[in-house]
Design a protein around this motif. Structure first.
Motif, PDB file in Angstrom:
ATOM      1  N   GLU A 125      -6.676 -27.255 -18.651  1.00 51.42           N
ATOM      2  CA  GLU A 125      -8.078 -27.235 -18.236  1.00 51.42           C
ATOM      3  C   GLU A 125      -8.442 -25.867 -17.662  1.00 51.42           C
ATOM      4  OE1 GLU A 125      -8.845 -30.112 -15.154  1.00 51.42           O
ATOM      5  OE2 GLU A 125      -6.815 -29.944 -14.364  1.00 51.42           O
ATOM      6  N   PHE A 126      -9.725 -25.687 -17.410  1.00 57.33           N
ATOM      7  CA  PHE A 126     -10.225 -24.431 -16.851  1.00 57.33           C
ATOM      8  C   PHE A 126     -10.078 -24.408 -15.341  1.00 57.33           C
ATOM      9  CE2 PHE A 126     -12.741 -24.823 -20.782  1.00 57.33           C
ATOM     10  CZ  PHE A 126     -12.615 -23.541 -21.317  1.00 57.33           C
TER      11      PHE A 126
ATOM     12  N   LEU B 243     -14.084 -20.014  -0.765  1.00 61.07           N
ATOM     13  CA  LEU B 243     -14.738 -19.839  -2.051  1.00 61.07           C
ATOM     14  C   LEU B 243     -14.580 -21.110  -2.876  1.00 61.07           C
ATOM     15  CD1 LEU B 243     -13.622 -16.183  -2.880  1.00 61.07           C
ATOM     16  CD2 LEU B 243     -15.758 -16.949  -1.840  1.00 61.07           C
ATOM     17  N   LYS B 244     -15.546 -21.382  -3.753  1.00 62.46           N
ATOM     18  CA  LYS B 244     -15.609 -22.660  -4.455  1.00 62.46           C
ATOM     19  C   LYS B 244     -14.832 -22.618  -5.764  1.00 62.46           C
ATOM     20  CE  LYS B 244     -20.125 -23.518  -2.407  1.00 62.46           C
ATOM     21  NZ  LYS B 244     -21.584 -23.646  -2.661  1.00 62.46           N
ATOM     22  N   ILE B 245     -13.669 -23.266  -5.770  1.00 62.41           N
ATOM     23  CA  ILE B 245     -12.843 -23.366  -6.969  1.00 62.41           C
ATOM     24  C   ILE B 245     -13.256 -24.618  -7.732  1.00 62.41           C
ATOM     25  CG2 ILE B 245     -10.502 -23.621  -7.842  1.00 62.41           C
ATOM     26  CD1 ILE B 245      -9.536 -22.199  -5.286  1.00 62.41           C
ATOM     27  N   GLN B 246     -13.643 -24.438  -8.987  1.00 54.47           N
ATOM     28  CA  GLN B 246     -14.117 -25.557  -9.796  1.00 54.47           C
ATOM     29  C   GLN B 246     -13.447 -25.542 -11.164  1.00 54.47           C
ATOM     30  OE1 GLN B 246     -18.370 -25.965  -9.934  1.00 54.47           O
ATOM     31  NE2 GLN B 246     -18.628 -25.734  -7.730  1.00 54.47           N
ATOM     32  N   GLY B 247     -13.794 -26.505 -11.976  1.00 56.06           N
ATOM     33  CA  GLY B 247     -13.258 -26.613 -13.327  1.00 56.06           C
ATOM     34  C   GLY B 247     -12.193 -27.676 -13.448  1.00 56.06           C
ATOM     35  N   LEU B 248     -11.478 -27.938 -12.366  1.00 56.98           N
ATOM     36  CA  LEU B 248     -10.414 -28.936 -12.386  1.00 56.98           C
ATOM     37  C   LEU B 248     -11.000 -30.341 -12.421  1.00 56.98           C
ATOM     38  CD1 LEU B 248      -8.111 -27.337  -9.669  1.00 56.98           C
ATOM     39  CD2 LEU B 248      -7.659 -27.402 -12.123  1.00 56.98           C
ATOM     40  N   GLU B 249     -10.357 -31.210 -13.173  1.00 62.40           N
ATOM     41  CA  GLU B 249     -10.778 -32.614 -13.216  1.00 62.40           C
ATOM     42  C   GLU B 249     -10.632 -33.247 -11.838  1.00 62.40           C
ATOM     43  OE1 GLU B 249      -8.556 -36.153 -15.225  1.00 62.40           O
ATOM     44  OE2 GLU B 249      -9.825 -35.230 -16.768  1.00 62.40           O
ATOM     45  N   ASP B 250      -9.623 -32.814 -11.098  1.00 58.29           N
ATOM     46  CA  ASP B 250      -9.394 -33.263  -9.729  1.00 58.29           C
ATOM     47  C   ASP B 250     -10.279 -32.440  -8.795  1.00 58.29           C
ATOM     48  OD1 ASP B 250      -8.521 -33.979  -7.242  1.00 58.29           O
ATOM     49  OD2 ASP B 250      -6.455 -33.298  -7.508  1.00 58.29           O
ATOM     50  N   PHE B 251     -11.380 -33.026  -8.353  1.00 55.57           N
ATOM     51  CA  PHE B 251     -12.332 -32.294  -7.527  1.00 55.57           C
ATOM     52  C   PHE B 251     -11.732 -31.825  -6.205  1.00 55.57           C
ATOM     53  CE2 PHE B 251     -16.576 -34.103  -9.369  1.00 55.57           C
ATOM     54  CZ  PHE B 251     -16.234 -33.532 -10.601  1.00 55.57           C
ATOM     55  N   SER B 252     -10.661 -32.474  -5.773  1.00 58.52           N
ATOM     56  CA  SER B 252     -10.042 -32.059  -4.511  1.00 58.52           C
ATOM     57  C   SER B 252      -9.272 -30.751  -4.671  1.00 58.52           C
ATOM     58  CB  SER B 252      -9.088 -33.152  -4.005  1.00 58.52           C
ATOM     59  OG  SER B 252      -7.913 -33.217  -4.820  1.00 58.52           O
TER      60      SER B 252
ATOM     61  N   GLU C  28      -6.239 -30.438  -5.758  1.00 57.11           N
ATOM     62  CA  GLU C  28      -4.830 -30.627  -5.433  1.00 57.11           C
ATOM     63  C   GLU C  28      -3.938 -30.634  -6.683  1.00 57.11           C
ATOM     64  OE1 GLU C  28      -3.485 -30.678  -2.375  1.00 57.11           O
ATOM     65  OE2 GLU C  28      -5.488 -30.271  -1.600  1.00 57.11           O
ATOM     66  N   THR C  29      -4.494 -31.083  -7.804  1.00 60.52           N
ATOM     67  CA  THR C  29      -3.683 -31.200  -9.020  1.00 60.52           C
ATOM     68  C   THR C  29      -4.350 -30.475 -10.182  1.00 60.52           C
ATOM     69  OG1 THR C  29      -4.733 -33.276  -9.716  1.00 60.52           O
ATOM     70  CG2 THR C  29      -2.790 -33.434  -8.298  1.00 60.52           C
ATOM     71  N   ILE C  30      -3.549 -30.185 -11.216  1.00 57.16           N
ATOM     72  CA  ILE C  30      -4.037 -29.546 -12.425  1.00 57.16           C
ATOM     73  C   ILE C  30      -3.402 -30.214 -13.638  1.00 57.16           C
ATOM     74  CG2 ILE C  30      -2.225 -27.767 -12.402  1.00 57.16           C
ATOM     75  CD1 ILE C  30      -4.319 -25.813 -13.561  1.00 57.16           C
ATOM     76  N   LYS C  31      -4.159 -30.326 -14.709  1.00 56.96           N
ATOM     77  CA  LYS C  31      -3.625 -30.894 -15.946  1.00 56.96           C
ATOM     78  C   LYS C  31      -2.851 -29.822 -16.701  1.00 56.96           C
ATOM     79  CE  LYS C  31      -6.543 -33.214 -18.451  1.00 56.96           C
ATOM     80  NZ  LYS C  31      -7.817 -33.571 -19.124  1.00 56.96           N
ATOM     81  N   ILE C  32      -1.622 -30.151 -17.080  1.00 53.24           N
ATOM     82  CA  ILE C  32      -0.817 -29.225 -17.887  1.00 53.24           C
ATOM     83  C   ILE C  32      -0.456 -29.886 -19.212  1.00 53.24           C
ATOM     84  CG2 ILE C  32       0.126 -28.041 -15.859  1.00 53.24           C
ATOM     85  CD1 ILE C  32       2.765 -29.629 -16.436  1.00 53.24           C
ATOM     86  N   VAL C  33      -0.296 -29.060 -20.218  1.00 53.92           N
ATOM     87  CA  VAL C  33       0.050 -29.583 -21.542  1.00 53.92           C
ATOM     88  C   VAL C  33       1.477 -30.075 -21.546  1.00 53.92           C
ATOM     89  CG1 VAL C  33       0.282 -29.009 -23.986  1.00 53.92           C
ATOM     90  CG2 VAL C  33      -1.577 -28.007 -22.629  1.00 53.92           C
ATOM     91  N   ARG C  34       1.688 -31.268 -22.061  1.00 53.98           N
ATOM     92  CA  ARG C  34       3.050 -31.826 -22.067  1.00 53.98           C
ATOM     93  C   ARG C  34       3.949 -31.068 -23.029  1.00 53.98           C
ATOM     94  NH1 ARG C  34       2.448 -38.452 -21.862  1.00 53.98           N
ATOM     95  NH2 ARG C  34       1.384 -38.532 -19.855  1.00 53.98           N
TER      96      ARG C  34
END
Length: 478
Positions: A427-428, A461-470, A472-478
């Motif tokens: 993800e971005f 600063l506002k970090i966005q793009g992650l599906e997890d709005f908190s 805390e986590t990021i989606k990685i390709v398996r």
């Protein structure tokens, strides 16, 4: 019920002054109450159709093209986003390759995803003195085109969010020698064509497609933009087709009327209003340039770091002291002086001015910054004159392992963000504003990136793009 409407209404009654978009600045003189509710209708007889213009809208779009000097102009009521998506889709075949400036807006990356494109990147120079991106090098463009002859189009952002303009004329010449089109995201430069005080528009510098957001710097409603076709390298039919795909099938007549009104303003009123605006802007810039703890970025950057020109309507205040940052300055201006800036970066704040700014508003910003400057001197116990710290730094270069579309459509799993070094992002991740990806799907997550993200988070600063709005986590390709 009506919570959003009520909050907007309450805010409009307060004394917060906007040094941010939209360009009309909620200034009654610029709006003249020209868009009441009773103008909101649909495609009824006599009012033409944006997706099949034959009458009113066709003439309005031709007037826009004549005004800016382009061959053809398309109205966008889905902002520059729809125009950029249409430009990319028209210029590059599905699955093809596009060369883009890495500091492009996220909508460019979405266009790459939607068409399954392979992307190569042009990295802007870095202005170390002020921790900001410079321009795109024409030499880097030609090197990329020589190295990858299968590139079908080039896309760059000029001006940048910060007001930096690249040498579009030189770049367009190089791109055209390869027989491919140049697309310029000029979202922040819709005002360029109407005064010599501003840089020259890409429309007049050889670009084939130019996208402009009217609402960013001119009196037009949010979500209004123009797509200019400046050559025959891209067909009119293709652009019309994709604008029909990426825009609502029920386009807002209120927004189209806003575009039409703004074009009339540009033709009939801009020069007169600009004659009043520019002296006030110069007076404010002169006062801000005399601050001790801050540096107002201006034309001194032109000629360095591939900066071809700079838009002086951007108010970019660099914080000299390492112990302070853009977030704290932005917060101080907001909470204590009711001045809302456009963006807070790590070492600076950015304000957008326009011809719709009032003298009172610019006076308030100058007085506020002078007061903050005095406070900083008192806190340091001396008359502060610290030299600007120059650090060797550049735009973070990510390592791609797969196409954006391939990564976004692959099976992914979530892991803690701070434990993701070496993994392939699914993800971005970007700061918003300005919405420029720090990492895109398919790229390797580096330790340097995570270090930068931690610094940004620590400064608010506002970090966005992650599906997890908190965050805390990021989606990685398996």
């Amino acid at each position: 019920m009506r919570e959003l409407y009520g909050k907007l209404l309450d805010y409009s009654k307060k004394d917060y002054y906007p040094f941010h978009m939209p360009g009309h600045k909620r200034n009654p003189f610029s709006l003249e109450k020209y868009l009441p509710w009773n103008l909101d209708l649909t495609e009824i007889e006599g009012f033409d159709n944006l997706h099949h213009p034959e009458d009113l809208i066709k003439r309005a779009q031709k007037n826009a093209a004549d005004l800016y000097g382009s061959r053809e102009c398309f109205f966008s009521v889905n902002g520059s986003t729809a125009a950029l998506l249409s430009a990319i889709s028209s210029a590059v075949r599905p699955g093809g390759k596009i060369l883009v400036a890495r500091n492009c807006h996220k909508s460019v990356y979405h266009g790459i995803y939607l068409r399954g494109l392979q992307s190569s990147y042009l990295y802007p120079d870095f202005i170390s003195e002020f921790h900001m991106n410079g321009g795109i090098s024409p030499e880097e463009v030609i090197e990329a085109l020589m190295r990858e002859p299968d590139i079908e189009a080039v896309l760059l952002t000029s001006p940048t969010y910060d007001g930096v303009v690249s040498d579009v004329k030189a770049i367009s010449k190089l791109v055209h020698e390869k027989g491919i089109p140049l697309i310029v995201d000029e979202a922040h430069g819709a005002h360029f064509a109407f005064s010599d005080y501003f840089p020259t528009s890409a429309v007049n510098q050889g670009a084939d497609l130019v996208i402009q957001s009217l609402h960013k710097t001119l009196p037009s409603l949010t979500q209004t933009a123009l797509l200019h076709r400046c050559s025959d390298r891209i067909s009119s039919e293709s652009l019309q087709k994709f604008m029909g795909i990426y825009q609502s099938s029920s386009p807002s007549y209120v927004l189209m009327a806003g575009i039409d009104w703004c074009l009339g303003f540009l033709r009939e009123e801009f020069e007169r209003v600009c004659d009043s605006y520019l002296p006030k802007l110069e007076t404010m810039r002169k006062r801000l340039s005399q601050l001790e703890h801050f540096h107002l970025v201006g034309k001194e950057i032109v000629g360095n770091s591939q900066v071809f020109d700079f838009d002086l309507s951007k108010i970019l205040l660099f914080v000299k002291e390492r112990e302070r940052n853009g977030s704290s300055l932005g917060r101080l201006l907001r909470e204590h002086f009711h001045l809302e800036m456009e963006m807070e970066a790590e070492r600076y704040v950015l304000g957008i001015s326009s011809v719709c700014d009032t003298g009172e508003g610019m006076e308030r910003l100058a007085c506020a910054m002078e007061e903050i400057d005095r406070r900083y001197s008192e806190e340091s116990g001396r008359n502060f004159r610290q030299p600007i710290v120059i650090e060797k730094e550049e735009f973070h270069r990510a390592v791609p392992k797969m196409r954006i579309a391939q990564a976004m459509d692959s099976p992914c799993r979530k892991i803690p963000l701070w434990e993701s070094e070496g993994e392939i992002s699914g993800e971005f991740v970007y700061l918003y504003p300005p919405g420029i990806p720090l990492i895109a799907p398919g790229e390797v997550i580096s330790g340097k990136l995570l270090e930068n993200l931690k610094n940004c988070a620590a400064q608010g600063l506002k970090i966005q793009g992650l599906e997890d709005f908190s965050g805390e986590t990021i989606k990685i390709v398996r």
